[in-house]
Design a protein around this motif. Structure first.
Motif, PDB file in Angstrom:
ATOM      1  N   ILE A  35      25.856 -40.238 -37.314  1.00  0.00           N
ATOM      2  CA  ILE A  35      26.415 -40.352 -38.771  1.00  0.00           C
ATOM      3  C   ILE A  35      25.809 -41.048 -39.681  1.00  0.00           C
ATOM      4  O   ILE A  35      25.545 -40.506 -41.049  1.00  0.00           O
ATOM      5  N   ASP A  36      25.651 -42.337 -39.371  1.00  0.00           N
ATOM      6  CA  ASP A  36      25.528 -43.316 -40.243  1.00  0.00           C
ATOM      7  C   ASP A  36      23.859 -43.001 -40.625  1.00  0.00           C
ATOM      8  O   ASP A  36      23.503 -43.062 -42.014  1.00  0.00           O
ATOM      9  N   LEU A  72      22.569 -33.190 -30.368  1.00  0.00           N
ATOM     10  CA  LEU A  72      23.111 -34.613 -30.475  1.00  0.00           C
ATOM     11  C   LEU A  72      24.039 -34.532 -31.891  1.00  0.00           C
ATOM     12  O   LEU A  72      25.007 -35.166 -31.958  1.00  0.00           O
ATOM     13  N   VAL A  73      23.211 -34.139 -32.834  1.00  0.00           N
ATOM     14  CA  VAL A  73      23.934 -33.986 -34.234  1.00  0.00           C
ATOM     15  C   VAL A  73      25.100 -33.161 -34.265  1.00  0.00           C
ATOM     16  O   VAL A  73      25.955 -33.621 -34.809  1.00  0.00           O
ATOM     17  N   ALA A  74      25.028 -32.091 -33.686  1.00  0.00           N
ATOM     18  CA  ALA A  74      26.167 -31.151 -33.919  1.00  0.00           C
ATOM     19  C   ALA A  74      27.494 -31.806 -33.113  1.00  0.00           C
ATOM     20  O   ALA A  74      28.408 -31.666 -33.611  1.00  0.00           O
ATOM     21  N   VAL A 123      19.923 -26.555 -41.675  1.00  0.00           N
ATOM     22  CA  VAL A 123      20.748 -25.745 -41.154  1.00  0.00           C
ATOM     23  C   VAL A 123      19.754 -24.153 -41.304  1.00  0.00           C
ATOM     24  O   VAL A 123      19.658 -23.418 -40.532  1.00  0.00           O
ATOM     25  N   ALA A 124      19.405 -24.067 -42.736  1.00  0.00           N
ATOM     26  CA  ALA A 124      18.846 -22.696 -43.074  1.00  0.00           C
ATOM     27  C   ALA A 124      17.463 -22.713 -42.493  1.00  0.00           C
ATOM     28  O   ALA A 124      16.977 -21.360 -42.364  1.00  0.00           O
ATOM     29  N   ASN A 130      21.014 -24.689 -36.241  1.00  0.00           N
ATOM     30  CA  ASN A 130      21.919 -23.615 -36.688  1.00  0.00           C
ATOM     31  C   ASN A 130      22.701 -23.158 -35.381  1.00  0.00           C
ATOM     32  O   ASN A 130      23.941 -23.274 -35.370  1.00  0.00           O
ATOM     33  N   ARG A 131      21.960 -23.092 -34.351  1.00  0.00           N
ATOM     34  CA  ARG A 131      22.562 -22.506 -33.266  1.00  0.00           C
ATOM     35  C   ARG A 131      23.439 -23.712 -32.442  1.00  0.00           C
ATOM     36  O   ARG A 131      24.622 -23.407 -32.053  1.00  0.00           O
ATOM     37  N   ALA A 132      23.148 -24.811 -32.667  1.00  0.00           N
ATOM     38  CA  ALA A 132      23.806 -26.167 -32.037  1.00  0.00           C
ATOM     39  C   ALA A 132      25.257 -26.270 -32.653  1.00  0.00           C
ATOM     40  O   ALA A 132      26.055 -26.448 -32.194  1.00  0.00           O
ATOM     41  N   LEU A 133      25.074 -26.181 -34.155  1.00  0.00           N
ATOM     42  CA  LEU A 133      26.445 -26.376 -34.942  1.00  0.00           C
ATOM     43  C   LEU A 133      27.011 -25.206 -34.514  1.00  0.00           C
ATOM     44  O   LEU A 133      28.339 -25.367 -34.491  1.00  0.00           O
ATOM     45  N   ARG A 134      26.708 -23.958 -34.499  1.00  0.00           N
ATOM     46  CA  ARG A 134      27.537 -23.091 -34.344  1.00  0.00           C
ATOM     47  C   ARG A 134      28.389 -23.118 -32.756  1.00  0.00           C
ATOM     48  O   ARG A 134      29.292 -22.728 -32.537  1.00  0.00           O
TER      49      ARG A 134
END
Length: 206
Positions: A35-36, A72-74, A123-124, A130-134
């Motif tokens: 996050i940082d 990792l980000v998601a 994401v766009a 995009n898939r990982a966040l979903r």
């Protein structure tokens, strides 16, 4: 070469699919570092090498836990949430919605909005992110929101045929996103409480 076909996200960097278990404290430290770094350099410039250096871990360890940077980000964003829908069960729908809004700290919301604005382009343009966040963030939270609403239906508070039922999450997210745009003020708990009482609950026939 796309961002996610870079060395930071190539499966070839992963020495083994076997995952060793991290302690909750160690995982939280890794997520905080992600996050940082997102706040400092943005998604495109964030690298697994930078996360490894910031947390004094090996890149191989990161790849054993997560497939690559998108996952990792998601995971870090999901861990960063101040409260999860699954943790809420006050016994009434109004109580549940107010409990969700009560954690809306203005400073935290500003940081979260900055994060999401920074991730918007990535994401766009990046289907892996995009898939990982979903998979990691959006779909689990939406499933929990449906369970929260189903409890209200089961208690007889809510008519399952209510047209606005499918738009509850959209309305809540919309309130958080649009107030800064329209009023240049964060969607603090007082604002969200008024929004829930004046807009969301009446839309649900309550």
């Amino acid at each position: 070469m796309t961002a996610e076909s870079s060395p930071d996200s190539s499966p070839a960097d992963s020495p083994s699919p076997r995952r060793t278990r991290l302690t909750p404290e160690r995982a939280a430290e890794l997520y905080e570092a992600v996050i940082d770094l997102l706040c400092e350099v943005g998604y495109e410039s964030l690298t697994m090498d930078a996360v490894a250096a910031r947390t004094r871990s090996s890149k191989a360890t990161l790849y054993r836990q997560w497939k690559g940077k998108p996952q990792l980000v998601a995971s870090a964003l999901r861990h960063h949430k101040p409260i999860k829908v699954a943790d809420i069960d006050t016994g009434t729908l109004r109580g549940d919605l107010l409990a969700l809004s009560a954690v809306a700290d203005p400073a935290r919301l500003e940081q979260d909005m900055a994060l999401m604005r920074g991730l918007g382009h990535a994401v766009a343009c990046n289907p892996d992110l995009n898939r990982a966040l979903r998979e990691e963030l959006i779909e689990p939270e939406m499933a929990e929101m449906r369970r929260l609403l189903q409890r209200a239906v089961d208690r007889g508070e809510l008519d399952p045929a209510t047209p606005a039922l499918e738009f509850v999450a959209h309305m809540m997210i919309g309130a958080v996103v649009t107030r800064p745009l329209i009023e240049d003020r964060p969607a603090d708990p007082d604002y969200l409480t008024r929004f829930i009482n004046a807009v969301l609950l009446p839309a649900l026939g309550m």
